[in-house]
Design a protein around this motif. Structure first.
Motif, PDB file in Angstrom:
ATOM      1  N   ALA A  50      -0.522 -11.903  43.451  1.00  0.00           N
ATOM      2  CA  ALA A  50      -1.373 -10.796  43.888  1.00  0.00           C
ATOM      3  C   ALA A  50      -0.929 -10.280  45.256  1.00  0.00           C
ATOM      4  O   ALA A  50      -0.879  -9.063  45.487  1.00  0.00           O
ATOM      5  N   VAL A  51      -0.578 -11.200  46.147  1.00  0.00           N
ATOM      6  CA  VAL A  51      -0.095 -10.803  47.475  1.00  0.00           C
ATOM      7  C   VAL A  51       1.204 -10.025  47.341  1.00  0.00           C
ATOM      8  O   VAL A  51       1.399  -8.982  47.981  1.00  0.00           O
ATOM      9  N   ARG A  52       2.090 -10.506  46.465  1.00  0.00           N
ATOM     10  CA  ARG A  52       3.371  -9.837  46.250  1.00  0.00           C
ATOM     11  C   ARG A  52       3.166  -8.426  45.709  1.00  0.00           C
ATOM     12  O   ARG A  52       3.804  -7.469  46.158  1.00  0.00           O
ATOM     13  N   ARG A  53       2.242  -8.279  44.750  1.00  0.00           N
ATOM     14  CA  ARG A  53       1.947  -6.956  44.194  1.00  0.00           C
ATOM     15  C   ARG A  53       1.377  -6.027  45.254  1.00  0.00           C
ATOM     16  O   ARG A  53       1.758  -4.856  45.338  1.00  0.00           O
ATOM     17  N   ALA A  54       0.465  -6.547  46.084  1.00  0.00           N
ATOM     18  CA  ALA A  54      -0.150  -5.727  47.124  1.00  0.00           C
ATOM     19  C   ALA A  54       0.887  -5.262  48.144  1.00  0.00           C
ATOM     20  O   ALA A  54       0.875  -4.099  48.567  1.00  0.00           O
ATOM     21  N   ARG A  55       1.788  -6.173  48.541  1.00  0.00           N
ATOM     22  CA  ARG A  55       2.842  -5.805  49.495  1.00  0.00           C
ATOM     23  C   ARG A  55       3.769  -4.747  48.911  1.00  0.00           C
ATOM     24  O   ARG A  55       4.160  -3.801  49.594  1.00  0.00           O
ATOM     25  N   LYS A  56       4.123  -4.913  47.640  1.00  0.00           N
ATOM     26  CA  LYS A  56       5.015  -3.952  46.983  1.00  0.00           C
ATOM     27  C   LYS A  56       4.341  -2.581  46.924  1.00  0.00           C
ATOM     28  O   LYS A  56       4.976  -1.556  47.190  1.00  0.00           O
ATOM     29  N   LEU A  57       3.061  -2.550  46.571  1.00  0.00           N
ATOM     30  CA  LEU A  57       2.326  -1.295  46.499  1.00  0.00           C
ATOM     31  C   LEU A  57       2.241  -0.641  47.878  1.00  0.00           C
ATOM     32  O   LEU A  57       2.445   0.574  48.014  1.00  0.00           O
ATOM     33  N   ALA A  58       1.978  -1.441  48.910  1.00  0.00           N
ATOM     34  CA  ALA A  58       1.902  -0.905  50.269  1.00  0.00           C
ATOM     35  C   ALA A  58       3.254  -0.362  50.716  1.00  0.00           C
ATOM     36  O   ALA A  58       3.332   0.682  51.373  1.00  0.00           O
ATOM     37  N   ARG A  59       4.322  -1.071  50.344  1.00  0.00           N
ATOM     38  CA  ARG A  59       5.673  -0.629  50.707  1.00  0.00           C
ATOM     39  C   ARG A  59       6.000   0.702  50.036  1.00  0.00           C
ATOM     40  O   ARG A  59       6.504   1.630  50.677  1.00  0.00           O
ATOM     41  N   LYS A  60       5.652   0.827  48.750  1.00  0.00           N
ATOM     42  CA  LYS A  60       5.903   2.082  48.046  1.00  0.00           C
ATOM     43  C   LYS A  60       5.078   3.215  48.627  1.00  0.00           C
ATOM     44  O   LYS A  60       5.559   4.341  48.775  1.00  0.00           O
ATOM     45  N   LYS A  61       3.822   2.914  48.974  1.00  0.00           N
ATOM     46  CA  LYS A  61       2.950   3.939  49.552  1.00  0.00           C
ATOM     47  C   LYS A  61       3.489   4.394  50.902  1.00  0.00           C
ATOM     48  O   LYS A  61       3.496   5.585  51.214  1.00  0.00           O
TER      49      LYS A  61
END
Length: 68
Positions: A50-61
């Motif tokens: 979940a942390v990895r997904r959140a970081r990836k989403l934040a990076r893309k945003k």
């Protein structure tokens, strides 16, 4: 899940099926279920994912915001 076979091209249909299964996460789930996973380990793994997904989403945003 359904894949249509066109012009008796079974190889192409198999590739399409594998791609769909990969996207759905079936292979990953099968691999995880091969061995027992303790509940504490499972919880830690899911939390890390979940942390990895959140970081990836934040990076893309951030990339989108910076690009605009």
């Amino acid at each position: 899940m359904q894949v249509s076979v066109r012009d008796n091209n079974v190889e192409q249909a198999l590739r399409a099926l594998k791609k769909k299964l990969q996207r759905e996460g079936v292979f990953r789930e099968m691999k995880l279920k091969q061995h027992f996973e303790k509940p504490s380990v499972k919880k830690a793994r899911e939390r890390a994912e979940a942390v990895r997904r959140a970081r990836k989403l934040a990076r893309k945003k951030a990339l989108r915001e910076g690009a605009l």
